[in-house]
Design a protein around this motif. Structure first.
Motif, PDB file in Angstrom:
ATOM      1  N   VAL A 104       0.680  -1.198   0.609  1.00  0.00           N
ATOM      2  CA  VAL A 104      -0.130  -0.177  -0.412  1.00  0.00           C
ATOM      3  C   VAL A 104       1.162   1.557  -0.424  1.00  0.00           C
ATOM      4  O   VAL A 104       0.594   2.310  -0.569  1.00  0.00           O
ATOM      5  CB  VAL A 104      -0.977  -0.011   1.345  1.00  0.00           C
ATOM      6  N   LEU A 105       1.944   1.340   1.026  1.00  0.00           N
ATOM      7  CA  LEU A 105       2.789   2.578   0.578  1.00  0.00           C
ATOM      8  C   LEU A 105       3.790   2.307  -0.393  1.00  0.00           C
ATOM      9  O   LEU A 105       3.676   3.353  -0.627  1.00  0.00           O
ATOM     10  CB  LEU A 105       3.965   2.080   1.922  1.00  0.00           C
ATOM     11  N   ASP A 106       3.811   1.819  -0.924  1.00  0.00           N
ATOM     12  CA  ASP A 106       4.499   1.947  -2.454  1.00  0.00           C
ATOM     13  C   ASP A 106       3.567   2.145  -3.473  1.00  0.00           C
ATOM     14  O   ASP A 106       3.963   3.162  -4.160  1.00  0.00           O
ATOM     15  CB  ASP A 106       5.115  -0.222  -2.911  1.00  0.00           C
ATOM     16  N   GLU A 107       1.932   1.851  -3.134  1.00  0.00           N
ATOM     17  CA  GLU A 107       1.642   2.518  -4.279  1.00  0.00           C
ATOM     18  C   GLU A 107       0.784   3.826  -4.510  1.00  0.00           C
ATOM     19  O   GLU A 107       1.285   4.528  -5.680  1.00  0.00           O
ATOM     20  CB  GLU A 107       0.116   1.690  -4.013  1.00  0.00           C
ATOM     21  N   VAL A 108       1.240   4.728  -2.928  1.00  0.00           N
ATOM     22  CA  VAL A 108       0.659   5.394  -2.873  1.00  0.00           C
ATOM     23  C   VAL A 108       2.374   7.015  -3.027  1.00  0.00           C
ATOM     24  O   VAL A 108       2.102   7.694  -3.408  1.00  0.00           O
ATOM     25  CB  VAL A 108       0.081   6.632  -1.387  1.00  0.00           C
ATOM     26  N   ARG A 109       3.350   6.258  -2.563  1.00  0.00           N
ATOM     27  CA  ARG A 109       4.939   6.214  -2.427  1.00  0.00           C
ATOM     28  C   ARG A 109       5.074   7.536  -3.797  1.00  0.00           C
ATOM     29  O   ARG A 109       5.182   8.681  -3.658  1.00  0.00           O
ATOM     30  CB  ARG A 109       5.262   5.588  -2.607  1.00  0.00           C
ATOM     31  N   PRO A 110       5.026   7.119  -4.979  1.00  0.00           N
ATOM     32  CA  PRO A 110       5.253   7.673  -6.359  1.00  0.00           C
ATOM     33  C   PRO A 110       4.431   9.293  -6.559  1.00  0.00           C
ATOM     34  O   PRO A 110       5.405  10.570  -6.929  1.00  0.00           O
ATOM     35  CB  PRO A 110       4.628   7.397  -7.251  1.00  0.00           C
ATOM     36  N   ASN A 111       2.907   9.692  -5.731  1.00  0.00           N
ATOM     37  CA  ASN A 111       2.000  10.287  -5.436  1.00  0.00           C
ATOM     38  C   ASN A 111       2.323  11.465  -4.104  1.00  0.00           C
ATOM     39  O   ASN A 111       3.326  12.573  -4.668  1.00  0.00           O
ATOM     40  CB  ASN A 111       0.591  11.121  -5.086  1.00  0.00           C
ATOM     41  N   LEU A 112       2.936  10.796  -3.414  1.00  0.00           N
ATOM     42  CA  LEU A 112       4.068  11.849  -2.070  1.00  0.00           C
ATOM     43  C   LEU A 112       5.350  12.382  -2.399  1.00  0.00           C
ATOM     44  O   LEU A 112       5.584  13.931  -2.528  1.00  0.00           O
ATOM     45  CB  LEU A 112       4.003  10.999  -0.618  1.00  0.00           C
ATOM     46  N   GLN A 113       6.643  11.405  -3.639  1.00  0.00           N
ATOM     47  CA  GLN A 113       7.123  12.033  -4.000  1.00  0.00           C
ATOM     48  C   GLN A 113       7.524  12.393  -4.791  1.00  0.00           C
ATOM     49  O   GLN A 113       8.294  14.018  -4.833  1.00  0.00           O
ATOM     50  CB  GLN A 113       8.320  10.687  -4.241  1.00  0.00           C
ATOM     51  N   ARG A 114       6.361  13.126  -5.468  1.00  0.00           N
ATOM     52  CA  ARG A 114       6.526  13.947  -6.632  1.00  0.00           C
ATOM     53  C   ARG A 114       6.138  15.663  -5.898  1.00  0.00           C
ATOM     54  O   ARG A 114       6.661  16.669  -6.627  1.00  0.00           O
ATOM     55  CB  ARG A 114       4.962  13.370  -7.423  1.00  0.00           C
ATOM     56  N   ASP A 115       5.303  15.498  -4.612  1.00  0.00           N
ATOM     57  CA  ASP A 115       5.119  16.138  -4.072  1.00  0.00           C
ATOM     58  C   ASP A 115       6.542  16.769  -2.932  1.00  0.00           C
ATOM     59  O   ASP A 115       6.582  17.792  -2.118  1.00  0.00           O
ATOM     60  CB  ASP A 115       3.651  16.479  -3.527  1.00  0.00           C
ATOM     61  N   GLY A 116       7.421  16.051  -3.044  1.00  0.00           N
ATOM     62  CA  GLY A 116       8.422  16.096  -2.641  1.00  0.00           C
ATOM     63  C   GLY A 116       8.359  15.532  -0.981  1.00  0.00           C
ATOM     64  O   GLY A 116       9.341  16.155   0.617  1.00  0.00           O
ATOM     65  N   GLY A 117       7.318  14.087  -0.275  1.00  0.00           N
ATOM     66  CA  GLY A 117       7.326  13.735   0.863  1.00  0.00           C
ATOM     67  C   GLY A 117       7.253  12.615   0.504  1.00  0.00           C
ATOM     68  O   GLY A 117       7.909  11.613  -0.412  1.00  0.00           O
ATOM     69  N   ASP A 118       7.434  12.235   1.731  1.00  0.00           N
ATOM     70  CA  ASP A 118       7.287  10.461   1.291  1.00  0.00           C
ATOM     71  C   ASP A 118       6.791   9.750   3.114  1.00  0.00           C
ATOM     72  O   ASP A 118       6.477  10.368   3.584  1.00  0.00           O
ATOM     73  CB  ASP A 118       8.541   9.334   1.765  1.00  0.00           C
ATOM     74  N   CYS A 119       5.860   8.452   3.141  1.00  0.00           N
ATOM     75  CA  CYS A 119       5.467   8.302   4.166  1.00  0.00           C
ATOM     76  C   CYS A 119       6.875   6.633   4.347  1.00  0.00           C
ATOM     77  O   CYS A 119       6.437   5.485   3.366  1.00  0.00           O
ATOM     78  CB  CYS A 119       4.249   7.459   3.929  1.00  0.00           C
ATOM     79  N   VAL A 120       7.147   6.478   5.494  1.00  0.00           N
ATOM     80  CA  VAL A 120       7.255   5.124   5.708  1.00  0.00           C
ATOM     81  C   VAL A 120       7.296   4.394   6.495  1.00  0.00           C
ATOM     82  O   VAL A 120       6.886   4.833   7.417  1.00  0.00           O
ATOM     83  CB  VAL A 120       9.442   5.297   5.992  1.00  0.00           C
ATOM     84  N   LEU A 121       7.200   2.783   6.397  1.00  0.00           N
ATOM     85  CA  LEU A 121       6.582   1.940   7.805  1.00  0.00           C
ATOM     86  C   LEU A 121       7.882   2.596   9.250  1.00  0.00           C
ATOM     87  O   LEU A 121       8.969   1.430   8.811  1.00  0.00           O
ATOM     88  CB  LEU A 121       6.584   0.967   7.295  1.00  0.00           C
ATOM     89  N   VAL A 122       7.859   1.842  10.063  1.00  0.00           N
ATOM     90  CA  VAL A 122       7.655   2.379  11.626  1.00  0.00           C
ATOM     91  C   VAL A 122       8.047   0.893  11.825  1.00  0.00           C
ATOM     92  O   VAL A 122       8.988   0.731  12.270  1.00  0.00           O
ATOM     93  CB  VAL A 122       8.122   3.178  11.921  1.00  0.00           C
ATOM     94  N   LYS A 123       6.544   0.694  12.470  1.00  0.00           N
ATOM     95  CA  LYS A 123       6.520  -0.771  13.420  1.00  0.00           C
ATOM     96  C   LYS A 123       5.086  -0.947  12.918  1.00  0.00           C
ATOM     97  O   LYS A 123       3.745   0.174  12.792  1.00  0.00           O
ATOM     98  CB  LYS A 123       6.520   0.105  14.687  1.00  0.00           C
ATOM     99  N   VAL A 124       4.857  -2.249  12.988  1.00  0.00           N
ATOM    100  CA  VAL A 124       3.752  -2.910  13.161  1.00  0.00           C
ATOM    101  C   VAL A 124       3.188  -3.390  14.481  1.00  0.00           C
ATOM    102  O   VAL A 124       3.915  -3.770  14.876  1.00  0.00           O
ATOM    103  CB  VAL A 124       2.901  -3.824  11.769  1.00  0.00           C
ATOM    104  N   ASP A 125       2.568  -2.991  15.367  1.00  0.00           N
ATOM    105  CA  ASP A 125       1.757  -3.018  16.625  1.00  0.00           C
ATOM    106  C   ASP A 125       0.740  -3.741  16.636  1.00  0.00           C
ATOM    107  O   ASP A 125      -0.068  -2.858  17.059  1.00  0.00           O
ATOM    108  CB  ASP A 125       2.437  -2.697  17.568  1.00  0.00           C
ATOM    109  N   GLY A 126      -0.197  -5.260  15.787  1.00  0.00           N
ATOM    110  CA  GLY A 126      -1.614  -5.321  16.093  1.00  0.00           C
ATOM    111  C   GLY A 126      -2.115  -5.238  14.688  1.00  0.00           C
ATOM    112  O   GLY A 126      -1.048  -5.100  13.901  1.00  0.00           O
ATOM    113  N   ARG A 127      -2.991  -3.809  15.284  1.00  0.00           N
ATOM    114  CA  ARG A 127      -4.090  -2.983  14.619  1.00  0.00           C
ATOM    115  C   ARG A 127      -3.135  -1.646  14.591  1.00  0.00           C
ATOM    116  O   ARG A 127      -3.502  -0.987  13.198  1.00  0.00           O
ATOM    117  CB  ARG A 127      -5.413  -3.486  14.652  1.00  0.00           C
ATOM    118  N   THR A 128      -1.866  -1.792  14.961  1.00  0.00           N
ATOM    119  CA  THR A 128      -1.491  -0.305  15.059  1.00  0.00           C
ATOM    120  C   THR A 128      -0.450   0.151  14.405  1.00  0.00           C
ATOM    121  O   THR A 128       0.066  -0.355  14.412  1.00  0.00           O
ATOM    122  CB  THR A 128      -1.143   0.134  16.596  1.00  0.00           C
TER     123      THR A 128
END
Length: 98
Positions: free
Chosen positions: A29-53
């Motif tokens: 999912v993050l890879d799908e949205v990453r190009p749009n974020l990067q086009r605007d100079g940003g990004d979103c990185v997975l830090v941790k998965v804790d159950g449903r959080t």
């Protein structure tokens, strides 16, 4: 007693197949949205998965963007759809260690 001391802790234990598949779906999912974020100079990185959080870190232009909360809602919606369960997406500040 020695066996329990040398056993890997839950934090360092290898993920199960189900956990690995779940993390792969989250990263997809993050890879799908990453190009749009990067086009605007940003990004979103997975830090941790804790159950449903799911903890993510916004970087670059996304950090100060007024629309970051809407972006996170959209990513969360995609993750719920992909995983088939409700998850909570939590943004983590840059210097915070989990």
């Amino acid at each position: 007693m020695l066996e329990t001391m040398n056993a890997p802790s839950p934090a360092t234990a290898a993920p199960t197949d189900a956990e690995a598949a779940r993390i792969a779906a989250i990263n997809a999912v993050l890879d799908e949205v990453r190009p749009n974020l990067q086009r605007d100079g940003g990004d979103c990185v997975l830090v941790k998965v804790d159950g449903r959080t799911i903890h993510v870190r916004l970087t670059g232009a996304c950090v100060m963007c007024k629309l970051a909360s809407i972006t996170l809602e959209g990513i969360q919606s995609k993750m719920v759809e992909r995983l088939g369960e409700f998850v909570r997406l939590v943004p983590v500040m840059g210097g915070v260690k989990l």
